[in-house]
Scaffold this active site. Structure first.
Site, PDB file in Angstrom:
ATOM      1  N   SER A 146       0.965  -1.310  -0.097  1.00 57.23           N
ATOM      2  CA  SER A 146       0.020   0.085  -0.017  1.00 57.23           C
ATOM      3  C   SER A 146       0.923   1.339   0.137  1.00 57.23           C
ATOM      4  O   SER A 146       1.586   1.126  -0.838  1.00 57.23           O
ATOM      5  CB  SER A 146      -0.988  -0.069   1.008  1.00 57.23           C
ATOM      6  OG  SER A 146      -1.823   0.910   1.070  1.00 57.23           O
ATOM      7  N   HIS A 150      -7.548  -5.995  -0.438  1.00 54.55           N
ATOM      8  CA  HIS A 150      -6.064  -5.285  -0.587  1.00 54.55           C
ATOM      9  C   HIS A 150      -4.972  -5.835   0.404  1.00 54.55           C
ATOM     10  O   HIS A 150      -3.891  -5.433   0.258  1.00 54.55           O
ATOM     11  CB  HIS A 150      -6.638  -3.930   0.097  1.00 54.55           C
ATOM     12  CG  HIS A 150      -5.390  -2.838   0.312  1.00 54.55           C
ATOM     13  ND1 HIS A 150      -4.882  -2.423  -0.882  1.00 54.55           N
ATOM     14  CD2 HIS A 150      -5.225  -2.131   1.365  1.00 54.55           C
ATOM     15  CE1 HIS A 150      -4.249  -1.404  -0.586  1.00 54.55           C
ATOM     16  NE2 HIS A 150      -4.040  -1.241   0.720  1.00 54.55           N
TER      17      HIS A 150
END
Length: 278
Positions: free
Chosen positions: A99, A251
């Protein structure tokens, strides 16, 4: 192999590290925003027999110091990573960034390309602009910390985790406890405020075109935080980028697909299929 734990002084900040240094290829693990080394807790046991490992809590997060004087920018985070590489005397480093950690990895690659062997970007942030000027001005208001805290606590941690997991049945009480822990740390909200204030925009396409380092991009097809089209664009902009998309994955790839992530990292770094290490 047992990971050691210690704080080291980098850029006048006490930075928490977990590490095991051997003669094997080094991996340096960088977590995302509001996260910690726990991001990689399921992955590290798989990696440790094949790599030297250094994982750190970025300043402002986890067990690292959260100084109000530190300028929380990608460039300064890259300096922290560069200092960590120097401290542990690592060569030909493979940086794994999740991320926001992926963007920090890219900034580091821009800063010290000669030190880096490869990048492995896990659902990396990309193409985000700098916070708009009016909102930056708001960070100087006396009660902005309370606003940030209120925004963070809008949803329970379990609900936030549902946004980063594709398979909600994988969410455990341990996940909730560990991802909630940073939110309770003293200084966290000041650090988050200063990150909003000082974070530059993500690297532009032109800047990415200049990063020649081999880069593996791993993405969950069902990522709702950083959609897969960001990975597709990064793979086009990075001259040596390769994108692999994982089905039925959100994610937080390191929690949903640790074995697959490990296999892809192994095969990319060693350049042989897993099980045929030369």
């Amino acid at each position: 192999m047992v990971l050691h734990q210690k704080h080291i002084r980098l850029e006048n900040v006490n930075v928490y590290c977990e590490y095991s240094i051997t003669k094997k290829p080094p991996l340096l693990l960088i977590h995302g925003v509001a996260a910690t080394t726990y991001t990689f807790h399921a992955l590290m046991p798989l990696l440790e027999d094949h790599f030297s490992i250094v994982a750190l809590d970025l300043p402002g997060f986890g067990k690292s110091e959260k100084p109000s004087s530190f300028k929380y920018s990608y460039e300064n985070y890259a300096r922290i990573i560069a200092g960590c590489i120097k401290y542990f005397q690592l060569k030909n480093v493979n940086i794994v960034g999740h991320s926001m950690g992926g963007q920090v990895a890219l900034y580091t690659a821009k800063m010290i390309p000669e030190k880096i062997h490869s990048l492995i970007l896990l659902a990396s942030s990309g193409y985000l602009k700098r916070t708009n000027r009016a909102f930056i001005y708001c960070t100087y208001l006396p009660f902005f910390n309370y606003y940030v805290k209120k925004q963070v606590y809008k949803k329970e941690v379990r609900e936030v985790l549902k946004n980063v997991f594709y398979n909600h049945s994988l969410i455990t009480d341990d996940h909730i406890r560990e991802f909630e822990r940073p939110l309770q740390e003293k200084g966290f909200y000041t650090a988050l405020k200063r990150l909003v204030r000082y974070r530059e925009g993500d690297l532009t396409s032109d800047e990415l075109h200049n990063i020649q380092i081999p880069t593996l991009l791993l993405w969950g097809k069902e990522d709702r935080v950083v959609p897969v089209h960001v990975g597709e664009r990064l793979a086009k902009d990075l001259p040596n980028g390769k994108l692999i998309i994982l089905e039925k994955t959100g994610h937080l790839l390191t929690e949903e697909r640790p074995k697959e992530i490990f296999h892809h990292i192994f095969e990319y770094v060693y350049n042989v299929p897993f099980g045929r290490k030369e």
